[in-house]
Design an enzyme around this catalytic site. Structure first.
Site, PDB file in Angstrom:
ATOM      1  N   MET A   1     -34.295  47.493  88.662  1.00 26.86           N
ATOM      2  CA  MET A   1     -34.544  46.268  86.923  1.00 26.86           C
ATOM      3  C   MET A   1     -35.764  45.558  87.246  1.00 26.86           C
ATOM      4  O   MET A   1     -36.644  45.253  86.457  1.00 26.86           O
ATOM      5  CB  MET A   1     -33.780  46.082  85.966  1.00 26.86           C
ATOM      6  CG  MET A   1     -33.848  45.393  85.458  1.00 26.86           C
ATOM      7  SD  MET A   1     -32.535  45.272  83.992  1.00 26.86           S
ATOM      8  CE  MET A   1     -33.565  43.858  82.772  1.00 26.86           C
ATOM      9  N   ALA A   2     -35.393  45.213  89.121  1.00 26.42           N
ATOM     10  CA  ALA A   2     -36.290  43.774  89.212  1.00 26.42           C
ATOM     11  C   ALA A   2     -36.305  43.439  90.360  1.00 26.42           C
ATOM     12  O   ALA A   2     -35.479  43.895  91.734  1.00 26.42           O
ATOM     13  CB  ALA A   2     -35.986  42.575  88.424  1.00 26.42           C
ATOM     14  N   VAL A   4     -37.131  40.696  93.770  1.00 24.25           N
ATOM     15  CA  VAL A   4     -36.831  39.524  94.704  1.00 24.25           C
ATOM     16  C   VAL A   4     -38.246  39.274  95.301  1.00 24.25           C
ATOM     17  O   VAL A   4     -38.078  39.689  96.212  1.00 24.25           O
ATOM     18  CB  VAL A   4     -35.249  39.154  94.747  1.00 24.25           C
ATOM     19  CG1 VAL A   4     -35.272  37.526  94.847  1.00 24.25           C
ATOM     20  CG2 VAL A   4     -34.484  39.040  93.503  1.00 24.25           C
ATOM     21  N   LYS A  19     -37.151  35.804  91.267  1.00 26.20           N
ATOM     22  CA  LYS A  19     -36.857  37.605  90.224  1.00 26.20           C
ATOM     23  C   LYS A  19     -37.803  37.843  89.019  1.00 26.20           C
ATOM     24  O   LYS A  19     -37.640  37.332  88.233  1.00 26.20           O
ATOM     25  CB  LYS A  19     -35.033  36.811  90.161  1.00 26.20           C
ATOM     26  CG  LYS A  19     -34.672  38.900  89.926  1.00 26.20           C
ATOM     27  CD  LYS A  19     -33.373  38.975  89.407  1.00 26.20           C
ATOM     28  CE  LYS A  19     -32.256  39.371  89.153  1.00 26.20           C
ATOM     29  NZ  LYS A  19     -31.121  39.367  88.413  1.00 26.20           N
ATOM     30  N   ASP A 109     -21.008  42.920  88.292  1.00 31.00           N
ATOM     31  CA  ASP A 109     -21.772  43.538  89.474  1.00 31.00           C
ATOM     32  C   ASP A 109     -20.974  42.297  90.161  1.00 31.00           C
ATOM     33  O   ASP A 109     -21.849  42.719  91.483  1.00 31.00           O
ATOM     34  CB  ASP A 109     -22.646  43.444  89.080  1.00 31.00           C
ATOM     35  CG  ASP A 109     -23.913  44.814  91.078  1.00 31.00           C
ATOM     36  OD1 ASP A 109     -22.921  45.295  91.082  1.00 31.00           O
ATOM     37  OD2 ASP A 109     -24.233  44.088  90.451  1.00 31.00           O
TER      38      ASP A 109
END
Length: 128
Positions: A1-2, A4, A19, A109
Site C-alpha cells: 500500500m505504501a 517508505v 511513508k 499488524d
C-alpha cells in the site's frame, strides 16, 4: 500500500522516514492513509513512533515520521538476542499495546518487522 524512504526534512535538517502512499483508486484510500498519521500522532507514548508531519507531495499523500536507525526486531531475531533482552522488548511493547487498547484502538499488524529500535535500544511500534 505504501513505500517508505529515508528523506531529509530540510526545514529542521533532520532525517525522517517518509511513508508515501502508492497509487490509489479511491479518494477515501488517501484519507484513510492520512488518518493513520493523525491517529499515531495523537498517541504520545515512548514506544510508539513519532509523527512529524502529514500532507501531499503533488497528489501522493505522505507521512513523515522519526527515522529509527536501530533496525527492526526481525533483524535482532536473526542476529540472536538474550532471553533478558527479549523479555524487555515484550514488556515494552506489551505496555505500548495496553496504552493503545485503553484508547479504543487495535494495531492489527503487530509483527517483528513493525517493531523498530531507536539507537539507544528503545523499541518503537510502527505501521498502525
Amino acid at each position: 500500500m505504501a513505500s517508505v524512504y529515508l528523506a531529509l526534512q530540510e526545514s529542521l535538517g533532520r532525517h525522517v522516514a517518509l511513508k508515501m502512499l502508492k497509487k490509489f483508486d479511491r479518494p477515501e484510500d488517501s484519507e484513510r492513509f492520512l488518518n493513520e498519521g493523525r491517529t499515531i500522532a495523537a498517541l504520545n507514548h515512548p514506544n510508539i513512533i513519532t509523527i512529524h508531519d502529514i500532507g501531499f507531495d503533488g497528489e501522493r499523500p505522505f507521512i513523515a515520521m522519526e527515522y529509527l536507525e536501530g533496525g527492526s526486531l526481525t533483524q535482532r531475531i536473526e542476529r540472536g538476542t538474550t532471553p533478558e533482552a527479549a523479555v524487555d522488548i515484550v514488556i515494552a511493547i506489551g505496555a505500548c499495546l495496553d496504552f493503545v487498547h485503553r484508547r479504543g484502538m487495535i494495531h492489527r499488524d503487530v509483527k517483528p518487522a513493525n517493531i523498530l529500535f531507536h539507537l539507544n535500544g528503545t523499541p518503537k511500534l510502527t505501521d498502525f
